[in-house]
Write a protein that holds these residues in place. Structure first.
Motif, PDB file in Angstrom:
ATOM      1  N   UNK A  96      -7.231  -6.754   3.294  1.00 17.00           N
ATOM      2  CA  UNK A  96      -6.990  -5.750   2.273  1.00 17.00           C
ATOM      3  C   UNK A  96      -5.493  -5.644   1.996  1.00 17.00           C
ATOM      4  N   UNK A  97      -5.154  -4.971   0.902  1.00 15.01           N
ATOM      5  CA  UNK A  97      -3.744  -4.758   0.572  1.00 15.01           C
ATOM      6  C   UNK A  97      -3.558  -3.385  -0.052  1.00 15.01           C
ATOM      7  N   UNK A  98      -2.332  -2.900   0.032  1.00 15.68           N
ATOM      8  CA  UNK A  98      -1.915  -1.685  -0.659  1.00 15.68           C
ATOM      9  C   UNK A  98      -1.079  -2.134  -1.845  1.00 15.68           C
ATOM     10  N   UNK A  99      -1.374  -1.567  -3.016  1.00 11.15           N
ATOM     11  CA  UNK A  99      -0.661  -1.949  -4.229  1.00 11.15           C
ATOM     12  C   UNK A  99      -0.368  -0.724  -5.086  1.00 11.15           C
ATOM     13  N   UNK A 100       0.749  -0.790  -5.816  1.00 12.67           N
ATOM     14  CA  UNK A 100       1.101   0.193  -6.839  1.00 12.67           C
ATOM     15  C   UNK A 100       1.373  -0.606  -8.108  1.00 12.67           C
ATOM     16  N   UNK A 101       0.826  -0.146  -9.227  1.00 11.42           N
ATOM     17  CA  UNK A 101       0.937  -0.890 -10.474  1.00 11.42           C
ATOM     18  C   UNK A 101       1.790  -0.146 -11.492  1.00 11.42           C
ATOM     19  N   UNK A 102       2.517  -0.908 -12.300  1.00 11.65           N
ATOM     20  CA  UNK A 102       3.326  -0.349 -13.379  1.00 11.65           C
ATOM     21  C   UNK A 102       2.424   0.189 -14.474  1.00 11.65           C
ATOM     22  N   UNK A 103       2.929   1.200 -15.172  1.00  9.62           N
ATOM     23  CA  UNK A 103       2.210   1.822 -16.288  1.00  9.62           C
ATOM     24  C   UNK A 103       0.833   2.329 -15.877  1.00  9.62           C
ATOM     25  N   UNK A 104       0.750   2.799 -14.644  1.00 11.99           N
ATOM     26  CA  UNK A 104      -0.509   3.379 -14.164  1.00 11.99           C
ATOM     27  C   UNK A 104      -0.574   4.825 -14.644  1.00 11.99           C
ATOM     28  N   UNK A 105      -1.693   5.455 -14.515  1.00 11.17           N
ATOM     29  CA  UNK A 105      -1.912   6.796 -15.036  1.00 11.17           C
ATOM     30  C   UNK A 105      -2.243   7.763 -13.899  1.00 11.17           C
ATOM     31  N   UNK A 106      -2.223   9.055 -14.244  1.00 10.32           N
ATOM     32  CA  UNK A 106      -2.621  10.067 -13.273  1.00 10.32           C
ATOM     33  C   UNK A 106      -1.500  10.445 -12.317  1.00 10.32           C
ATOM     34  N   UNK A 107      -1.898  11.130 -11.258  1.00  5.04           N
ATOM     35  CA  UNK A 107      -0.921  11.552 -10.259  1.00  5.04           C
ATOM     36  C   UNK A 107      -0.420  10.320  -9.505  1.00  5.04           C
ATOM     37  N   UNK A 108       0.759  10.406  -8.888  1.00  5.19           N
ATOM     38  CA  UNK A 108       1.262   9.258  -8.116  1.00  5.19           C
ATOM     39  C   UNK A 108       0.257   8.855  -7.033  1.00  5.19           C
ATOM     40  N   UNK A 109      -0.103   7.579  -7.040  1.00  6.02           N
ATOM     41  CA  UNK A 109      -1.115   7.083  -6.114  1.00  6.02           C
ATOM     42  C   UNK A 109      -0.906   5.601  -5.833  1.00  6.02           C
ATOM     43  N   UNK A 110      -1.590   5.133  -4.816  1.00  6.16           N
ATOM     44  CA  UNK A 110      -1.606   3.700  -4.526  1.00  6.16           C
ATOM     45  C   UNK A 110      -3.053   3.262  -4.410  1.00  6.16           C
ATOM     46  N   UNK A 111      -3.248   1.963  -4.514  1.00  3.72           N
ATOM     47  CA  UNK A 111      -4.576   1.382  -4.427  1.00  3.72           C
ATOM     48  C   UNK A 111      -4.733   0.666  -3.095  1.00  3.72           C
ATOM     49  N   UNK A 112      -5.901   0.759  -2.523  1.00  3.82           N
ATOM     50  CA  UNK A 112      -6.284  -0.069  -1.385  1.00  3.82           C
ATOM     51  C   UNK A 112      -7.358  -1.004  -1.915  1.00  3.82           C
ATOM     52  N   UNK A 113      -7.091  -2.304  -1.837  1.00  2.53           N
ATOM     53  CA  UNK A 113      -7.983  -3.288  -2.442  1.00  2.53           C
ATOM     54  C   UNK A 113      -8.396  -4.332  -1.420  1.00  2.53           C
ATOM     55  N   UNK A 114      -9.661  -4.694  -1.494  1.00  7.19           N
ATOM     56  CA  UNK A 114     -10.204  -5.748  -0.650  1.00  7.19           C
ATOM     57  C   UNK A 114     -11.192  -6.565  -1.449  1.00  7.19           C
ATOM     58  N   UNK A 115     -11.850  -7.515  -0.809  1.00 10.74           N
ATOM     59  CA  UNK A 115     -12.745  -8.412  -1.543  1.00 10.74           C
ATOM     60  C   UNK A 115     -13.928  -7.716  -2.206  1.00 10.74           C
ATOM     61  N   UNK A 116     -14.381  -6.591  -1.683  1.00  7.12           N
ATOM     62  CA  UNK A 116     -15.536  -5.921  -2.287  1.00  7.12           C
ATOM     63  C   UNK A 116     -15.359  -4.409  -2.371  1.00  7.12           C
ATOM     64  N   UNK A 117     -14.104  -3.952  -2.450  1.00  6.45           N
ATOM     65  CA  UNK A 117     -13.843  -2.526  -2.596  1.00  6.45           C
ATOM     66  C   UNK A 117     -12.484  -2.304  -3.236  1.00  6.45           C
ATOM     67  N   UNK A 118     -12.332  -1.119  -3.812  1.00  8.73           N
ATOM     68  CA  UNK A 118     -11.056  -0.689  -4.368  1.00  8.73           C
ATOM     69  C   UNK A 118     -11.079   0.822  -4.449  1.00  8.73           C
ATOM     70  N   UNK A 119      -9.991   1.441  -4.049  1.00 12.37           N
ATOM     71  CA  UNK A 119      -9.898   2.890  -4.157  1.00 12.37           C
ATOM     72  C   UNK A 119      -8.466   3.280  -4.483  1.00 12.37           C
TER      73      UNK A 119
END
Length: 72
Positions: A7-30
């Motif tokens: 899995x990885x932690x990612x932050x994307x440019x031009x994202x929306x909403x409150x400040x947040x990060x993503x946790x992504x893996x092969x079959x999940x994302x939050x």
């Protein structure tokens, strides 16, 4: 930004909403709020969430700085 075993932690440019990060893996994302470290949306295995939050807690300032640089 940070990678766990499958899995990885990612932050994307031009994202929306409150400040947040993503946790992504092969079959999940939050999305997790940087300020509170609470799950906002999505699904993630409990063991992955635990590992990601273990890294995120002492790195909240870095996460917020990165969010502001990409989305400020």
């Amino acid at each position: 930004m940070f990678r766990g075993p499958r899995w990885k932690i990612a932050i994307y440019a031009r994202d929306h909403g409150i400040p947040h990060f993503h946790i992504e893996g092969p079959d999940f994302r939050c999305s997790v709020a940087i300020a509170s470290l609470e799950l906002i949306v999505g699904t993630v295995p409990a063991s992955v969430l635990s590992g990601a939050l273990e890294w995120a807690q002492p790195n909240q300032q870095l996460l917020m700085q990165t969010w502001q640089e990409l989305n400020g």
